[in-house]
Design a protein around this motif. Structure first.
Motif, PDB file in Angstrom:
ATOM      1  N   ARG A   1       0.836  -1.203   0.000  1.00 41.89           N
ATOM      2  CA  ARG A   1       0.000   0.000   0.000  1.00 41.89           C
ATOM      3  C   ARG A   1       0.871   1.253   0.000  1.00 41.89           C
ATOM      4  O   ARG A   1       0.591   2.231  -0.691  1.00 41.89           O
ATOM      5  CB  ARG A   1      -0.928  -0.020   1.219  1.00 41.89           C
ATOM      6  N   ALA A   2       1.945   1.210   0.781  1.00 44.08           N
ATOM      7  CA  ALA A   2       2.823   2.374   0.849  1.00 44.08           C
ATOM      8  C   ALA A   2       3.499   2.621  -0.486  1.00 44.08           C
ATOM      9  O   ALA A   2       3.601   3.760  -0.946  1.00 44.08           O
ATOM     10  CB  ALA A   2       3.876   2.162   1.942  1.00 44.08           C
ATOM     11  N   SER A   3       3.928   1.557  -1.138  1.00 46.97           N
ATOM     12  CA  SER A   3       4.595   1.710  -2.428  1.00 46.97           C
ATOM     13  C   SER A   3       3.663   2.297  -3.458  1.00 46.97           C
ATOM     14  O   SER A   3       4.025   3.178  -4.233  1.00 46.97           O
ATOM     15  CB  SER A   3       5.121   0.346  -2.917  1.00 46.97           C
ATOM     16  N   ALA A   4       2.433   1.819  -3.454  1.00 45.30           N
ATOM     17  CA  ALA A   4       1.469   2.312  -4.429  1.00 45.30           C
ATOM     18  C   ALA A   4       1.129   3.769  -4.176  1.00 45.30           C
ATOM     19  O   ALA A   4       0.981   4.570  -5.105  1.00 45.30           O
ATOM     20  CB  ALA A   4       0.205   1.451  -4.386  1.00 45.30           C
ATOM     21  N   SER A   5       1.022   4.146  -2.893  1.00 45.03           N
ATOM     22  CA  SER A   5       0.608   5.508  -2.580  1.00 45.03           C
ATOM     23  C   SER A   5       1.705   6.529  -2.851  1.00 45.03           C
ATOM     24  O   SER A   5       1.408   7.663  -3.205  1.00 45.03           O
ATOM     25  CB  SER A   5       0.190   5.582  -1.106  1.00 45.03           C
ATOM     26  N   ASP A   6       2.980   6.118  -2.702  1.00 43.00           N
ATOM     27  CA  ASP A   6       4.041   7.103  -2.903  1.00 43.00           C
ATOM     28  C   ASP A   6       4.729   6.974  -4.258  1.00 43.00           C
ATOM     29  O   ASP A   6       5.772   7.578  -4.496  1.00 43.00           O
ATOM     30  CB  ASP A   6       5.080   7.011  -1.779  1.00 43.00           C
ATOM     31  N   GLY A   7       4.136   6.165  -5.142  1.00 39.85           N
ATOM     32  CA  GLY A   7       4.700   6.024  -6.476  1.00 39.85           C
ATOM     33  C   GLY A   7       5.941   5.160  -6.514  1.00 39.85           C
ATOM     34  O   GLY A   7       6.664   5.150  -7.502  1.00 39.85           O
ATOM     35  N   GLY A   8       6.181   4.396  -5.433  1.00 38.28           N
ATOM     36  CA  GLY A   8       7.400   3.607  -5.356  1.00 38.28           C
ATOM     37  C   GLY A   8       7.277   2.192  -5.864  1.00 38.28           C
ATOM     38  O   GLY A   8       8.146   1.375  -5.624  1.00 38.28           O
ATOM     39  N   LEU A   9       6.173   1.838  -6.503  1.00 35.24           N
ATOM     40  CA  LEU A   9       6.002   0.494  -7.027  1.00 35.24           C
ATOM     41  C   LEU A   9       7.085   0.205  -8.050  1.00 35.24           C
ATOM     42  O   LEU A   9       7.322   1.009  -8.945  1.00 35.24           O
ATOM     43  CB  LEU A   9       4.620   0.357  -7.677  1.00 35.24           C
ATOM     44  N   PRO A  10       7.798  -0.927  -7.914  1.00 34.52           N
ATOM     45  CA  PRO A  10       8.833  -1.250  -8.899  1.00 34.52           C
ATOM     46  C   PRO A  10       8.305  -1.181 -10.325  1.00 34.52           C
ATOM     47  O   PRO A  10       7.186  -1.603 -10.609  1.00 34.52           O
ATOM     48  CB  PRO A  10       9.222  -2.686  -8.520  1.00 34.52           C
ATOM     49  N   GLY A  11       9.113  -0.600 -11.211  1.00 33.56           N
ATOM     50  CA  GLY A  11       8.639  -0.357 -12.565  1.00 33.56           C
ATOM     51  C   GLY A  11       8.770  -1.519 -13.513  1.00 33.56           C
ATOM     52  O   GLY A  11       7.925  -1.720 -14.383  1.00 33.56           O
ATOM     53  N   ILE A  12       9.841  -2.314 -13.390  1.00 31.11           N
ATOM     54  CA  ILE A  12      10.087  -3.410 -14.327  1.00 31.11           C
ATOM     55  C   ILE A  12      10.567  -4.633 -13.552  1.00 31.11           C
ATOM     56  O   ILE A  12      11.482  -4.550 -12.744  1.00 31.11           O
ATOM     57  CB  ILE A  12      11.167  -3.034 -15.366  1.00 31.11           C
TER      58      ILE A  12
ATOM     59  N   ALA B   1       3.404   1.802 -28.505  1.00 35.14           N
ATOM     60  CA  ALA B   1       2.565   2.905 -28.989  1.00 35.14           C
ATOM     61  C   ALA B   1       1.199   2.908 -28.301  1.00 35.14           C
ATOM     62  O   ALA B   1       0.589   3.970 -28.124  1.00 35.14           O
ATOM     63  CB  ALA B   1       2.399   2.813 -30.496  1.00 35.14           C
ATOM     64  N   ASP B   2       0.730   1.724 -27.897  1.00 34.19           N
ATOM     65  CA  ASP B   2      -0.541   1.626 -27.190  1.00 34.19           C
ATOM     66  C   ASP B   2      -0.439   2.056 -25.730  1.00 34.19           C
ATOM     67  O   ASP B   2      -1.443   2.078 -25.018  1.00 34.19           O
ATOM     68  CB  ASP B   2      -1.069   0.189 -27.254  1.00 34.19           C
ATOM     69  N   GLY B   3       0.757   2.368 -25.281  1.00 33.45           N
ATOM     70  CA  GLY B   3       0.951   2.837 -23.910  1.00 33.45           C
ATOM     71  C   GLY B   3       1.073   1.743 -22.874  1.00 33.45           C
ATOM     72  O   GLY B   3       1.110   2.021 -21.672  1.00 33.45           O
ATOM     73  N   MET B   4       1.209   0.485 -23.316  1.00 32.45           N
ATOM     74  CA  MET B   4       1.226  -0.619 -22.359  1.00 32.45           C
ATOM     75  C   MET B   4       2.557  -0.759 -21.623  1.00 32.45           C
ATOM     76  O   MET B   4       2.661  -1.521 -20.662  1.00 32.45           O
ATOM     77  CB  MET B   4       0.877  -1.938 -23.057  1.00 32.45           C
ATOM     78  N   LEU B   5       3.565  -0.028 -22.059  1.00 36.32           N
ATOM     79  CA  LEU B   5       4.862  -0.095 -21.385  1.00 36.32           C
ATOM     80  C   LEU B   5       5.093   1.095 -20.455  1.00 36.32           C
ATOM     81  O   LEU B   5       6.132   1.175 -19.813  1.00 36.32           O
ATOM     82  CB  LEU B   5       6.005  -0.147 -22.413  1.00 36.32           C
ATOM     83  N   ASP B   6       4.124   1.992 -20.393  1.00 34.69           N
ATOM     84  CA  ASP B   6       4.333   3.232 -19.641  1.00 34.69           C
ATOM     85  C   ASP B   6       4.320   3.039 -18.127  1.00 34.69           C
ATOM     86  O   ASP B   6       4.949   3.801 -17.390  1.00 34.69           O
ATOM     87  CB  ASP B   6       3.261   4.259 -20.012  1.00 34.69           C
ATOM     88  N   GLY B   7       3.584   2.040 -17.660  1.00 36.89           N
ATOM     89  CA  GLY B   7       3.469   1.824 -16.215  1.00 36.89           C
ATOM     90  C   GLY B   7       4.229   0.591 -15.774  1.00 36.89           C
ATOM     91  O   GLY B   7       4.996   0.003 -16.542  1.00 36.89           O
ATOM     92  N   PRO B   8       4.049   0.180 -14.520  1.00 35.82           N
ATOM     93  CA  PRO B   8       4.735  -1.003 -14.002  1.00 35.82           C
ATOM     94  C   PRO B   8       4.477  -2.229 -14.869  1.00 35.82           C
ATOM     95  O   PRO B   8       3.319  -2.551 -15.181  1.00 35.82           O
ATOM     96  CB  PRO B   8       4.134  -1.175 -12.603  1.00 35.82           C
ATOM     97  N   THR B   9       5.532  -2.883 -15.275  1.00 31.70           N
ATOM     98  CA  THR B   9       5.437  -3.976 -16.239  1.00 31.70           C
ATOM     99  C   THR B   9       6.223  -5.182 -15.756  1.00 31.70           C
ATOM    100  O   THR B   9       7.367  -5.057 -15.314  1.00 31.70           O
ATOM    101  CB  THR B   9       6.001  -3.547 -17.612  1.00 31.70           C
TER     102      THR B   9
END
Length: 286
Positions: free
Chosen positions: A116-127, A217-225
């Protein structure tokens, strides 16, 4: 520094050489580290894991290992040749403690306070790279190195994949094993389920998938993947592919019949890194 170890048949020498065997590594919780670069990375990033260092006098002087922060023995070239898994260990071999990361640390339970903390502060691992039945040690090690280079946050090896402490895997990571968390033993279904519960987009690298540029191009790589990479010969099964949000392929524009798994994985991981940084820059400037 001890006296020179000269007997290739000594018990200590045989014990180090035995770490090339998976069952011995499993029983002892130790693994073999070869070469000056890998040892320097361990000293800099995870010195507490080093248990023993064996080095020829020439290599100790050449690589500045005379005062390494670990029990150190001078050895002859003949002794080092018995200990090492490779033909050219460059005069340096070390014994390290294994340090696998729990999959729960890579993908915390969705209700856990860390998640929850990671999600709230934007700290969720990206890749995160997930390896399913990747058996070739060179491929596994190179993917760990590529994940480290691309800024990935973790690598997950399912129980059907090669042991990350296999000497060939360790050598192929060129020290990246000490930079990026590596989780082992989980099933693909559990890893994917955990990733999805945290909001990851799960992409399966497969020749049946959509072209990578189109997916970006569809934006599917922009967030945590979370990327899933399969077996070198068979790829991913239909059941494996069904777990993912989308199957993706790296298009081949030349005449090559196929692409090496580690090469394709490197491209996918870097595309995610490029996309996330572009998306982050766009958000910051808007």
């Amino acid at each position: 520094m001890s006296d020179l170890l000269e007997n290739p048949k000594a018990g200590r020498v045989r014990a180090v050489a035995a770490l090339a065997k998976k069952d011995v590594r499993a029983d002892t919780g130790l693994f073999l580290l070869e070469g000056p670069q890998a040892v320097r990375e361990a000293i800099e990033y995870r010195p507490e894991l080093l248990r023993e260092l064996y080095v020829t006098p020439t290599a100790a002087a050449r690589y500045g290992l005379d005062d390494a922060p670990v029990d150190t023995w001078f050895v002859t070239e003949q002794v080092l040749a018995v200990m090492a898994d490779t033909v050219t260990p460059q005069g340096v071999v070390a014994v390290c403690q294994q340090f696998p990361t729990s999959v729960k640390d890579v993908f915390p339970d969705a209700g856990h306070e860390d998640a929850r903390a990671s999600a709230s502060d934007g700290g969720l691992p990206g890749i995160v790279a997930i390896l399913e039945e990747v058996r070739d040690p060179g491929n596994a090690g190179t993917i760990i190195r590529a994940a480290d280079s691309a800024g990935a946050d973790a690598v997950v090896l399912t129980g059907r994949s090669v042991d990350p402490y296999n000497p060939k895997v360790v050598r192929s990571t060129t020290g990246s094993l000490f930079h990026v968390p590596v989780s082992v033993g989980v099933t693909l279904a559990d890893a994917v389920s955990r990733a999805k519960a945290l909001g990851y987009t799960v992409l399966a690298a497969d020749v049946s998938g959509d072209d990578l540029p189109d997916v970006r191009a569809d934006g599917m790589l922009d967030g945590p993947t979370a990327w899933v990479f399969g077996n070198e010969a068979r790829g991913l099964t239909a059941e494996d592919l069904a777990l993912a949000d989308r199957a993706v392929k790296v298009p081949i524009y030349g005449r090559a019949e196929s692409m090496n798994l580690a090469t394709a994985a490197s491209v996918c991981l870097y595309e995610s890194a490029f996309a996330q940084r572009t998306a982050s820059s766009s958000t910051s400037s808007s």
